[in-house]
Design a protein around this motif. Structure first.
Motif, PDB file in Angstrom:
ATOM      1  N   UNK A   1       3.269 -10.824   4.489  1.00 55.44           N
ATOM      2  CA  UNK A   1       3.397  -9.726   5.455  1.00 55.44           C
ATOM      3  C   UNK A   1       3.074  -8.391   4.792  1.00 55.44           C
ATOM      4  N   UNK A   2       3.668  -8.135   3.616  1.00 54.09           N
ATOM      5  CA  UNK A   2       3.387  -6.891   2.894  1.00 54.09           C
ATOM      6  C   UNK A   2       1.922  -6.827   2.470  1.00 54.09           C
ATOM      7  N   UNK A   3       1.377  -7.980   2.093  1.00 51.93           N
ATOM      8  CA  UNK A   3      -0.020  -8.019   1.670  1.00 51.93           C
ATOM      9  C   UNK A   3      -0.948  -7.612   2.809  1.00 51.93           C
ATOM     10  N   UNK A   4      -0.674  -8.127   4.004  1.00 55.66           N
ATOM     11  CA  UNK A   4      -1.519  -7.763   5.143  1.00 55.66           C
ATOM     12  C   UNK A   4      -1.440  -6.270   5.433  1.00 55.66           C
ATOM     13  N   UNK A   5      -0.245  -5.694   5.311  1.00 59.52           N
ATOM     14  CA  UNK A   5      -0.089  -4.254   5.566  1.00 59.52           C
ATOM     15  C   UNK A   5      -0.904  -3.437   4.569  1.00 59.52           C
ATOM     16  N   UNK A   6      -0.892  -3.852   3.305  1.00 62.00           N
ATOM     17  CA  UNK A   6      -1.659  -3.130   2.288  1.00 62.00           C
ATOM     18  C   UNK A   6      -3.152  -3.274   2.544  1.00 62.00           C
ATOM     19  N   UNK A   7      -3.603  -4.477   2.878  1.00 58.75           N
ATOM     20  CA  UNK A   7      -5.028  -4.670   3.159  1.00 58.75           C
ATOM     21  C   UNK A   7      -5.455  -3.921   4.405  1.00 58.75           C
ATOM     22  N   UNK A   8      -4.598  -3.892   5.435  1.00 63.43           N
ATOM     23  CA  UNK A   8      -4.918  -3.130   6.643  1.00 63.43           C
ATOM     24  C   UNK A   8      -5.015  -1.637   6.337  1.00 63.43           C
ATOM     25  N   UNK A   9      -4.157  -1.169   5.432  1.00 63.27           N
ATOM     26  CA  UNK A   9      -4.202   0.236   5.041  1.00 63.27           C
ATOM     27  C   UNK A   9      -5.501   0.555   4.313  1.00 63.27           C
ATOM     28  N   UNK A  10      -5.894  -0.283   3.373  1.00 63.88           N
ATOM     29  CA  UNK A  10      -7.149  -0.056   2.652  1.00 63.88           C
ATOM     30  C   UNK A  10      -8.338  -0.090   3.611  1.00 63.88           C
ATOM     31  N   UNK A  11      -8.309  -1.027   4.553  1.00 63.41           N
ATOM     32  CA  UNK A  11      -9.400  -1.116   5.528  1.00 63.41           C
ATOM     33  C   UNK A  11      -9.444   0.119   6.416  1.00 63.41           C
ATOM     34  N   UNK A  12      -8.280   0.650   6.779  1.00 64.78           N
ATOM     35  CA  UNK A  12      -8.240   1.844   7.622  1.00 64.78           C
ATOM     36  C   UNK A  12      -8.726   3.072   6.862  1.00 64.78           C
ATOM     37  N   UNK A  13      -8.348   3.176   5.589  1.00 55.58           N
ATOM     38  CA  UNK A  13      -8.834   4.286   4.770  1.00 55.58           C
ATOM     39  C   UNK A  13     -10.352   4.223   4.636  1.00 55.58           C
ATOM     40  N   UNK A  14     -10.878   3.027   4.569  1.00 52.43           N
ATOM     41  CA  UNK A  14     -12.322   2.845   4.502  1.00 52.43           C
ATOM     42  C   UNK A  14     -12.988   3.235   5.822  1.00 52.43           C
ATOM     43  N   UNK A  15     -12.437   2.719   6.937  1.00 50.12           N
ATOM     44  CA  UNK A  15     -13.079   2.929   8.236  1.00 50.12           C
ATOM     45  C   UNK A  15     -12.853   4.336   8.770  1.00 50.12           C
ATOM     46  N   UNK A  16     -11.645   4.874   8.600  1.00 46.90           N
ATOM     47  CA  UNK A  16     -11.285   6.157   9.212  1.00 46.90           C
ATOM     48  C   UNK A  16     -11.594   7.338   8.299  1.00 46.90           C
ATOM     49  N   UNK A  17     -11.276   7.180   7.002  1.00 42.30           N
ATOM     50  CA  UNK A  17     -11.442   8.282   6.057  1.00 42.30           C
ATOM     51  C   UNK A  17     -12.758   8.214   5.285  1.00 42.30           C
ATOM     52  N   UNK A  18     -13.475   7.115   5.427  1.00 39.25           N
ATOM     53  CA  UNK A  18     -14.763   6.982   4.764  1.00 39.25           C
ATOM     54  C   UNK A  18     -14.687   6.721   3.271  1.00 39.25           C
ATOM     55  N   UNK A  19     -13.509   6.274   2.776  1.00 41.34           N
ATOM     56  CA  UNK A  19     -13.385   5.988   1.354  1.00 41.34           C
ATOM     57  C   UNK A  19     -14.126   4.700   1.006  1.00 41.34           C
ATOM     58  N   UNK A  20     -14.762   4.713  -0.133  1.00 41.98           N
ATOM     59  CA  UNK A  20     -15.389   3.504  -0.656  1.00 41.98           C
ATOM     60  C   UNK A  20     -14.314   2.673  -1.348  1.00 41.98           C
ATOM     61  N   UNK A  21     -14.240   1.388  -1.033  1.00 47.24           N
ATOM     62  CA  UNK A  21     -13.193   0.526  -1.569  1.00 47.24           C
ATOM     63  C   UNK A  21     -13.821  -0.705  -2.204  1.00 47.24           C
ATOM     64  N   UNK A  22     -13.431  -0.984  -3.444  1.00 45.32           N
ATOM     65  CA  UNK A  22     -13.796  -2.232  -4.113  1.00 45.32           C
ATOM     66  C   UNK A  22     -12.497  -2.900  -4.513  1.00 45.32           C
ATOM     67  N   UNK A  23     -12.252  -4.096  -4.008  1.00 43.14           N
ATOM     68  CA  UNK A  23     -10.961  -4.753  -4.197  1.00 43.14           C
ATOM     69  C   UNK A  23     -11.155  -6.167  -4.723  1.00 43.14           C
ATOM     70  N   UNK A  24     -10.457  -6.510  -5.802  1.00 43.83           N
ATOM     71  CA  UNK A  24     -10.478  -7.881  -6.297  1.00 43.83           C
ATOM     72  C   UNK A  24      -9.379  -8.661  -5.600  1.00 43.83           C
ATOM     73  N   UNK A  25      -9.713  -9.890  -5.210  1.00 43.54           N
ATOM     74  CA  UNK A  25      -8.780 -10.702  -4.435  1.00 43.54           C
ATOM     75  C   UNK A  25      -8.822 -12.156  -4.893  1.00 43.54           C
ATOM     76  N   UNK A  26      -7.650 -12.753  -5.007  1.00 48.25           N
ATOM     77  CA  UNK A  26      -7.569 -14.203  -5.181  1.00 48.25           C
ATOM     78  C   UNK A  26      -7.663 -14.899  -3.835  1.00 48.25           C
ATOM     79  N   UNK A  27      -7.203 -14.217  -2.777  1.00 44.66           N
ATOM     80  CA  UNK A  27      -7.127 -14.831  -1.460  1.00 44.66           C
ATOM     81  C   UNK A  27      -8.447 -14.621  -0.718  1.00 44.66           C
ATOM     82  N   UNK A  28      -9.250 -15.684  -0.637  1.00 48.99           N
ATOM     83  CA  UNK A  28     -10.566 -15.573  -0.026  1.00 48.99           C
ATOM     84  C   UNK A  28     -10.461 -15.231   1.455  1.00 48.99           C
ATOM     85  N   UNK A  29      -9.421 -15.736   2.145  1.00 43.20           N
ATOM     86  CA  UNK A  29      -9.296 -15.425   3.572  1.00 43.20           C
ATOM     87  C   UNK A  29      -9.109 -13.930   3.795  1.00 43.20           C
ATOM     88  N   UNK A  30      -8.466 -13.233   2.856  1.00 41.57           N
ATOM     89  CA  UNK A  30      -8.312 -11.781   2.979  1.00 41.57           C
ATOM     90  C   UNK A  30      -9.651 -11.085   2.785  1.00 41.57           C
TER      91      UNK A  30
END
Length: 264
Positions: free
Chosen positions: A187-216
């Motif tokens: 649950x916390x993981x989804x909130x953090x990923x949603x936040x990063x995605x929103x910062x990317x989409x809304x604020x135009x930040x470039x995001x590079x994220x390493x993930x073990x979870x391929x579904x994310x």
């Protein structure tokens, strides 16, 4: 480095003894992209991210890493001008990297140290501009109510959102996030990923994220770069990651790289 790229990695290698963590890696990241770095443990994901930020030197040789058109490192040496570049690059660590005994407010305010006199930061004499920026960033990530709490009394998800707020106060234009959800519950993981995605989409930040979870990676990113044994083995859209390619990247037990079930 192309005009559209804000990050450029060219022929970068990194050895730890006889093992090559990175083996001739090249990568361009355009402004406003959100890219997932995936691959099995030991594939070089974290090493690549740390090398891009200048926290890790690459091997001597032809390797070059640039950000915003300026040098980060080349030939195994960190650029003397890296501080000018790094101030615009926020780094989110797996273990949050907050000072536990300090309040969340102070931890987030530390993001301004590259822009204010060191003495003011040392004594916590934050300018009003910084105070306003801290509270705005905490509100942006949804943890403003916890500003006065010590960081070590907060949940992992709250601490990680605080770390993201620190990058916002830093005025970072690029966020490099190294396994930012690996220590969190789903649950916390989804909130953090949603936040990063929103910062990317809304604020135009470039995001590079390493993930073990391929579904994310498939859910939140349009482009995926996969590493295996230090080499880039896939760089493209998420719809190119079919079952066969994932098995090639992770092996027959590729389902272990999913939190919520692998594709059939």
């Amino acid at each position: 480095m192309s005009d559209a790229a804000v990050l450029s990695v060219r022929n970068a290698s990194k050895s730890f003894g006889p093992r090559k963590a990175l083996d001739g890696v090249s990568l361009n990241v355009s402004r406003g992209e959100m890219i997932a770095l995936i691959g099995p443990s030991g594939s070089g994901k974290s090493t690549l991210l740390r090398s891009i930020s200048g926290l890790q030197t690459i091997d001597q040789g032809p390797g070059v890493i640039e950000a915003f058109g300026g040098p980060v490192q080349s030939g195994g040496k960190i650029s003397r001008k890296v501080r000018e570049t790094r101030i615009r690059v926020g780094f989110i660590f797996q273990q949050f990297n907050l000072v536990g005994r300090l309040t969340l407010f102070t931890n987030v305010a530390l993001g301004s140290l590259g822009r204010i006199p060191m003495l003011r930061g040392t004594f916590g004499a934050w300018p009003q501009e910084t105070k306003d920026a801290v509270m705005a960033a905490l509100a942006r990530v949804g943890v403003a109510d916890y500003a006065a709490q010590r960081a070590n009394t907060l949940s992992g998800g709250q601490q990680q959102r605080g770390a993201i707020a620190r990058a916002l106060v830093q005025k970072a234009k690029i966020i490099l996030a190294d396994e930012p959800v690996a220590s969190l519950d789903p649950v916390s993981a989804r909130k953090v990923m949603e936040l990063l995605a929103d910062l990317n989409a809304t604020d135009g930040l470039t995001v590079v994220v390493t993930l073990h979870q391929v579904d994310y990676a498939l859910r939140y990113c349009k482009r995926v770069v996969a590493l295996k044994a230090g080499k880039v083995v896939y760089d493209g859209p998420i719809d190119g990651l079919d079952r066969a390619r994932l098995i090639d990247i992770y092996g027959p037990e590729f389902e272990d790289a999913f939190w919520e079930g692998a594709p059939k």
